[in-house]
Design a protein around this motif. Structure first.
Motif, PDB file in Angstrom:
ATOM      1  N   GLN A  64       0.745  -1.140  -0.034  1.00 18.81           N
ATOM      2  CA  GLN A  64       0.074  -0.114   0.106  1.00 18.81           C
ATOM      3  C   GLN A  64       0.702   1.171  -0.099  1.00 18.81           C
ATOM      4  N   ALA A  65       1.920   1.182   0.685  1.00 17.23           N
ATOM      5  CA  ALA A  65       2.825   2.208   0.707  1.00 17.23           C
ATOM      6  C   ALA A  65       3.411   2.674  -0.516  1.00 17.23           C
ATOM      7  N   LEU A  66       3.958   1.502  -0.923  1.00 16.78           N
ATOM      8  CA  LEU A  66       4.446   1.530  -2.531  1.00 16.78           C
ATOM      9  C   LEU A  66       3.556   2.128  -3.480  1.00 16.78           C
ATOM     10  N   ALA A  67       2.199   1.505  -3.315  1.00 16.91           N
ATOM     11  CA  ALA A  67       1.349   2.128  -4.609  1.00 16.91           C
ATOM     12  C   ALA A  67       0.945   3.751  -4.042  1.00 16.91           C
ATOM     13  N   GLY A  68       1.045   4.141  -2.814  1.00 20.00           N
ATOM     14  CA  GLY A  68       0.802   5.418  -2.608  1.00 20.00           C
ATOM     15  C   GLY A  68       1.905   6.620  -3.238  1.00 20.00           C
ATOM     16  N   VAL A  69       3.332   6.085  -3.103  1.00 22.78           N
ATOM     17  CA  VAL A  69       4.341   6.697  -3.606  1.00 22.78           C
ATOM     18  C   VAL A  69       4.341   6.766  -5.011  1.00 22.78           C
ATOM     19  N   GLN A  70       3.774   5.665  -5.735  1.00 19.87           N
ATOM     20  CA  GLN A  70       3.771   5.752  -7.071  1.00 19.87           C
ATOM     21  C   GLN A  70       2.717   6.404  -7.570  1.00 19.87           C
ATOM     22  N   LEU A  71       1.461   6.750  -6.694  1.00 23.32           N
ATOM     23  CA  LEU A  71       0.506   7.651  -7.256  1.00 23.32           C
ATOM     24  C   LEU A  71       0.896   9.143  -6.891  1.00 23.32           C
ATOM     25  N   LEU A  72       1.705   9.415  -5.872  1.00 23.17           N
ATOM     26  CA  LEU A  72       2.131  10.715  -5.624  1.00 23.17           C
ATOM     27  C   LEU A  72       3.088  11.213  -6.595  1.00 23.17           C
ATOM     28  N   VAL A  73       3.992  10.186  -7.354  1.00 20.39           N
ATOM     29  CA  VAL A  73       4.643  10.719  -8.473  1.00 20.39           C
ATOM     30  C   VAL A  73       4.040  10.944  -9.600  1.00 20.39           C
ATOM     31  N   GLN A  74       3.131  10.215  -9.929  1.00 18.44           N
ATOM     32  CA  GLN A  74       2.140  10.314 -10.940  1.00 18.44           C
ATOM     33  C   GLN A  74       1.331  11.763 -10.971  1.00 18.44           C
ATOM     34  N   GLY A  75       0.692  11.810  -9.823  1.00 21.70           N
ATOM     35  CA  GLY A  75       0.016  12.893  -9.628  1.00 21.70           C
ATOM     36  C   GLY A  75       0.960  14.329  -9.743  1.00 21.70           C
ATOM     37  N   LEU A  76       1.741  14.209  -9.103  1.00 19.59           N
ATOM     38  CA  LEU A  76       2.712  15.514  -9.348  1.00 19.59           C
ATOM     39  C   LEU A  76       3.079  15.605 -10.801  1.00 19.59           C
ATOM     40  N   GLN A  77       3.326  14.913 -11.422  1.00 20.17           N
ATOM     41  CA  GLN A  77       3.643  14.802 -12.841  1.00 20.17           C
ATOM     42  C   GLN A  77       2.597  15.473 -13.687  1.00 20.17           C
ATOM     43  N   GLN A  78       1.586  14.958 -13.424  1.00 18.09           N
ATOM     44  CA  GLN A  78       0.305  15.339 -13.968  1.00 18.09           C
ATOM     45  C   GLN A  78      -0.079  16.806 -13.706  1.00 18.09           C
ATOM     46  N   TRP A  79      -0.049  17.116 -12.554  1.00 14.11           N
ATOM     47  CA  TRP A  79      -0.341  18.616 -12.114  1.00 14.11           C
ATOM     48  C   TRP A  79       0.647  19.400 -12.481  1.00 14.11           C
ATOM     49  N   LEU A  80       2.262  19.058 -12.348  1.00 14.61           N
ATOM     50  CA  LEU A  80       2.973  20.097 -12.504  1.00 14.61           C
ATOM     51  C   LEU A  80       4.082  19.998 -13.720  1.00 14.61           C
ATOM     52  N   GLY A  81       3.660  18.865 -14.520  1.00 16.83           N
ATOM     53  CA  GLY A  81       4.518  18.275 -15.719  1.00 16.83           C
ATOM     54  C   GLY A  81       5.875  17.786 -15.201  1.00 16.83           C
ATOM     55  N   SER A  82       6.996  18.324 -15.997  1.00 17.27           N
ATOM     56  CA  SER A  82       8.317  17.923 -15.821  1.00 17.27           C
ATOM     57  C   SER A  82       8.601  18.316 -14.276  1.00 17.27           C
ATOM     58  N   ALA A  83       8.513  19.267 -13.847  1.00 16.93           N
ATOM     59  CA  ALA A  83       8.915  19.677 -12.488  1.00 16.93           C
ATOM     60  C   ALA A  83       8.121  18.826 -11.501  1.00 16.93           C
ATOM     61  N   GLY A  84       6.890  18.415 -11.939  1.00 20.43           N
ATOM     62  CA  GLY A  84       6.217  17.551 -10.809  1.00 20.43           C
ATOM     63  C   GLY A  84       7.076  16.100 -10.676  1.00 20.43           C
ATOM     64  N   LEU A  85       7.415  15.812 -11.845  1.00 20.88           N
ATOM     65  CA  LEU A  85       8.127  14.270 -11.946  1.00 20.88           C
ATOM     66  C   LEU A  85       9.429  14.408 -11.246  1.00 20.88           C
ATOM     67  N   TRP A  86      10.233  15.653 -11.329  1.00 26.57           N
ATOM     68  CA  TRP A  86      11.403  15.704 -10.670  1.00 26.57           C
ATOM     69  C   TRP A  86      11.032  15.873  -9.168  1.00 26.57           C
ATOM     70  N   ILE A  87      10.126  16.704  -8.726  1.00 29.16           N
ATOM     71  CA  ILE A  87       9.804  16.544  -7.449  1.00 29.16           C
ATOM     72  C   ILE A  87       9.396  15.373  -6.800  1.00 29.16           C
ATOM     73  N   GLY A  88       8.472  15.027  -7.256  1.00 32.11           N
ATOM     74  CA  GLY A  88       7.780  13.539  -6.852  1.00 32.11           C
ATOM     75  C   GLY A  88       8.734  12.476  -6.648  1.00 32.11           C
ATOM     76  N   THR A  89       9.767  12.333  -7.884  1.00 34.22           N
ATOM     77  CA  THR A  89      10.467  11.248  -7.930  1.00 34.22           C
ATOM     78  C   THR A  89      11.637  11.384  -6.846  1.00 34.22           C
TER      79      THR A  89
END
Length: 127
Positions: free
Chosen positions: A26-51
């Motif tokens: 569940q924690a791993l899935a949550g982290v993956q959702l966080l990265v994907q959500g930030l990427q969709q919201w902020l684009g490339s910057a979100g991908l960097w921040i989330g990852t």
């Protein structure tokens, strides 16, 4: 009687292991959702921040978020390289704090050598 108690103890241990695996999944899935959500919201910057934030906690989940939609392009390869370097830094810090200076000097050269080679290869092949 003894066999019954052992069977109950084994069953309890199996349940504890299963609960731990479920919690980790569940924690791993949550982290993956966080990265994907930030990427969709902020684009490339979100991908960097989330990852990079996720790489502090768990490198595998962070990279799962990068790769979940599609193989990364040049920007994704740079993000993965940065995540590897950040994760090596957090491992080094943990090693130094828990094992002391002597352990860190034993661990760090190999850790940083293979991490630098992998990160360099990712950036070089993305060009």
């Amino acid at each position: 009687m003894v066999e019954t108690l052992r069977a109950r103890k084994d069953a309890c241990e199996i349940e504890q292991i299963a609960a731990g695996l479920k919690s980790r999944s569940q924690a791993l899935a949550g982290v993956q959702l966080l990265v994907q959500g930030l990427q969709q919201w902020l684009g490339s910057a979100g991908l960097w921040i989330g990852t990079l934030l996720a790489a502090l906690a768990d490198l595998h989940a962070a990279l799962g978020g990068v790769f979940s939609a599609s193989p990364p392009g040049a920007d994704g390869s740079a993000v993965v390289a940065a995540a590897l370097l950040l994760h090596a830094g957090s491992k080094s810090l943990t090693a130094g704090l828990t094992g002391g200076w002597r352990y860190l000097t034993w661990l760090a050269p190999g850790l940083w050598l293979h991490t630098a080679l992998a990160a360099g290869w990712l950036v070089w092949t993305a060009r």
